[in-house]
Design a protein around this motif. Structure first.
Motif, mmCIF file in Angstrom:
data_model
loop_
_atom_site.group_PDB
_atom_site.id
_atom_site.type_symbol
_atom_site.label_atom_id
_atom_site.label_comp_id
_atom_site.label_asym_id
_atom_site.label_seq_id
_atom_site.Cartn_x
_atom_site.Cartn_y
_atom_site.Cartn_z
ATOM 1 N N ILE A 164 0.856 -1.182 0.000
ATOM 2 C CA ILE A 164 0.000 0.000 0.000
ATOM 3 C C ILE A 164 0.896 1.236 0.000
ATOM 4 N N PRO A 165 0.734 2.144 -0.960
ATOM 5 C CA PRO A 165 1.592 3.340 -0.998
ATOM 6 C C PRO A 165 1.425 4.194 0.254
ATOM 7 N N ASN A 166 2.487 4.864 0.647
ATOM 8 C CA ASN A 166 2.418 5.768 1.795
ATOM 9 C C ASN A 166 1.544 6.975 1.475
ATOM 10 N N ASP A 167 0.847 7.450 2.494
ATOM 11 C CA ASP A 167 0.098 8.712 2.449
ATOM 12 C C ASP A 167 -1.142 8.695 1.558
ATOM 13 N N VAL A 168 -1.508 7.554 0.980
ATOM 14 C CA VAL A 168 -2.772 7.510 0.243
ATOM 15 C C VAL A 168 -3.911 7.274 1.230
ATOM 16 N N ASN A 169 -5.112 7.616 0.826
ATOM 17 C CA ASN A 169 -6.291 7.324 1.634
ATOM 18 C C ASN A 169 -6.924 6.024 1.153
ATOM 19 N N ILE A 170 -7.233 5.149 2.083
ATOM 20 C CA ILE A 170 -7.966 3.940 1.747
ATOM 21 C C ILE A 170 -9.320 3.978 2.452
ATOM 22 N N SER A 171 -10.224 3.137 1.987
ATOM 23 C CA SER A 171 -11.578 3.093 2.546
ATOM 24 C C SER A 171 -11.673 1.988 3.591
ATOM 25 N N VAL A 172 -12.081 2.371 4.780
ATOM 26 C CA VAL A 172 -12.292 1.408 5.864
ATOM 27 C C VAL A 172 -13.795 1.272 6.068
ATOM 28 N N VAL A 173 -14.323 0.094 5.775
ATOM 29 C CA VAL A 173 -15.764 -0.143 5.839
ATOM 30 C C VAL A 173 -16.115 -0.867 7.133
ATOM 31 N N VAL A 174 -17.082 -0.309 7.849
ATOM 32 C CA VAL A 174 -17.575 -0.905 9.091
ATOM 33 C C VAL A 174 -19.053 -1.229 8.912
ATOM 34 N N ASN A 175 -19.449 -2.449 9.255
ATOM 35 C CA ASN A 175 -20.859 -2.830 9.179
ATOM 36 C C ASN A 175 -21.668 -2.140 10.266
ATOM 37 N N CYS A 176 -22.954 -1.975 10.015
ATOM 38 C CA CYS A 176 -23.839 -1.383 11.013
ATOM 39 C C CYS A 176 -25.229 -1.989 10.871
ATOM 40 N N SER A 177 -26.113 -1.623 11.770
ATOM 41 C CA SER A 177 -27.479 -2.137 11.751
ATOM 42 C C SER A 177 -28.453 -1.009 12.029
ATOM 43 N N CYS A 178 -29.564 -1.013 11.319
ATOM 44 C CA CYS A 178 -30.642 -0.061 11.589
ATOM 45 C C CYS A 178 -31.826 -0.755 12.248
ATOM 46 N N GLY A 179 -31.593 -1.969 12.739
ATOM 47 C CA GLY A 179 -32.635 -2.678 13.469
ATOM 48 C C GLY A 179 -33.422 -3.645 12.611
ATOM 49 N N ASP A 180 -34.416 -4.230 13.227
ATOM 50 C CA ASP A 180 -35.272 -5.215 12.576
ATOM 51 C C ASP A 180 -36.663 -5.056 13.174
ATOM 52 N N SER A 181 -37.597 -4.551 12.376
ATOM 53 C CA SER A 181 -38.942 -4.299 12.898
ATOM 54 C C SER A 181 -39.629 -5.579 13.345
ATOM 55 N N ALA A 182 -39.173 -6.724 12.826
ATOM 56 C CA ALA A 182 -39.752 -7.996 13.253
ATOM 57 C C ALA A 182 -39.357 -8.332 14.688
ATOM 58 N N VAL A 183 -38.253 -7.753 15.147
ATOM 59 C CA VAL A 183 -37.815 -7.949 16.527
ATOM 60 C C VAL A 183 -38.442 -6.893 17.426
ATOM 61 N N SER A 184 -38.285 -5.622 17.054
ATOM 62 C CA SER A 184 -38.847 -4.526 17.849
ATOM 63 C C SER A 184 -38.770 -3.235 17.048
ATOM 64 N N GLU A 185 -39.713 -2.344 17.294
ATOM 65 C CA GLU A 185 -39.684 -1.015 16.684
ATOM 66 C C GLU A 185 -39.336 0.052 17.718
ATOM 67 N N ASP A 186 -38.844 -0.382 18.873
ATOM 68 C CA ASP A 186 -38.586 0.543 19.979
ATOM 69 C C ASP A 186 -37.239 1.236 19.905
ATOM 70 N N TYR A 187 -36.337 0.731 19.065
ATOM 71 C CA TYR A 187 -34.963 1.219 19.123
ATOM 72 C C TYR A 187 -34.578 1.982 17.863
ATOM 73 N N GLY A 188 -33.893 3.125 18.060
ATOM 74 C CA GLY A 188 -33.456 3.933 16.935
ATOM 75 C C GLY A 188 -31.953 4.053 16.832
ATOM 76 N N LEU A 189 -31.235 3.600 17.850
ATOM 77 C CA LEU A 189 -29.774 3.670 17.881
ATOM 78 C C LEU A 189 -29.218 2.268 18.036
ATOM 79 N N PHE A 190 -28.176 1.941 17.273
ATOM 80 C CA PHE A 190 -27.522 0.645 17.423
ATOM 81 C C PHE A 190 -26.016 0.835 17.520
ATOM 82 N N VAL A 191 -25.426 0.158 18.481
ATOM 83 C CA VAL A 191 -23.987 0.211 18.683
ATOM 84 C C VAL A 191 -23.344 -0.976 17.971
ATOM 85 N N THR A 192 -22.377 -0.694 17.105
ATOM 86 C CA THR A 192 -21.558 -1.746 16.508
ATOM 87 C C THR A 192 -20.459 -2.066 17.514
#
Length: 203
Positions: free
Chosen positions: A86-114
């Motif tokens: 990997i060349p020095n000083d270039v920017n690379i993309s770091v991808v992190v998974n996340c979740s917006c919930g599952d209405s089949a489980v619950s509709e009570d939550y709006g924030l999810f911690v990865t």
């Protein structure tokens, strides 16, 4: 590393006991980093963080710098450079998974911690520190027991409000991670330094 504009953003989303004041953070403690959850390539939910490569960085080292919130395979997929060239000083993309919930489980939550698991974590501890029941965490995380047994992997923990003074909406999620050396430099650049008694231990 995380495109955070101010220390206050971290303070608003984190357990204040892990950040004694705005000028220090204790090494090894967990903090929360807020970010937006996007649909990437119309395939999955995640967020792309830009990372500026340093000398001798490899994808494995970059993943470690992000507390294993990303993987080597994910870095290969979203970047065009070979693992060990990997060349020095270039920017690379770091991808992190996340979740917006599952209405089949619950509709009570709006924030999810990865939440990246560590060897010392167990479901009872995570549920207790998150103020979420073990049952709810299980329902949002299929295959949970295998991840705890391995002591690694990512789980999603639901919540309703910020841990600090900010009430969270559905557009914000957070990363929960321990403070590695690379993170200490990132925080220092924004005015938040490691507590004096642990600075020497990780420098």
């Amino acid at each position: 590393m995380f495109s955070i504009s101010s220390v206050q953003e971290i303070m608003d989303y984190s357990d204040r006991s892990n950040i004694p004041n705005q000028n220090s953070v204790i090494a090894g403690r967990r903090i929360n980093i807020p970010f937006r959850c996007d649909c990437l390539n119309n395939e999955f939910l995640g967020h792309v963080f830009p990372y500026q490569v340093n000398t001798s960085d490899t994808y494995s080292l970059v993943a470690s710098n992000y507390s294993d919130l990303t993987t080597v395979d994910m870095l290969r997929r979203f970047n065009r450079y070979p693992d060990n060239s990997i060349p020095n000083d270039v920017n690379i993309s770091v991808v992190v998974n996340c979740s917006c919930g599952d209405s089949a489980v619950s509709e009570d939550y709006g924030l999810f911690v990865t939440y990246p698991l560590r060897q010392e974590d167990n479901l009872t501890y995570v549920a207790s520190t998150s103020n979420v029941s073990e049952d709810v965490i299980r329902r949002y995380n299929p295959g949970l027991d295998a991840k705890f047994s391995a002591g690694r992997g990512i789980i999603y923990i639901p919540g309703r409000e910020g841990l600090g003074s900010t009430t969270l909406g559905t557009s914000k999620l957070t990363l929960n991670l321990k403070i590695p050396m690379k993170m200490s430099r990132f925080l220092a650049a924004r005015g938040l330094r490691l507590a004096r008694d642990v600075q020497a231990m990780i420098s």
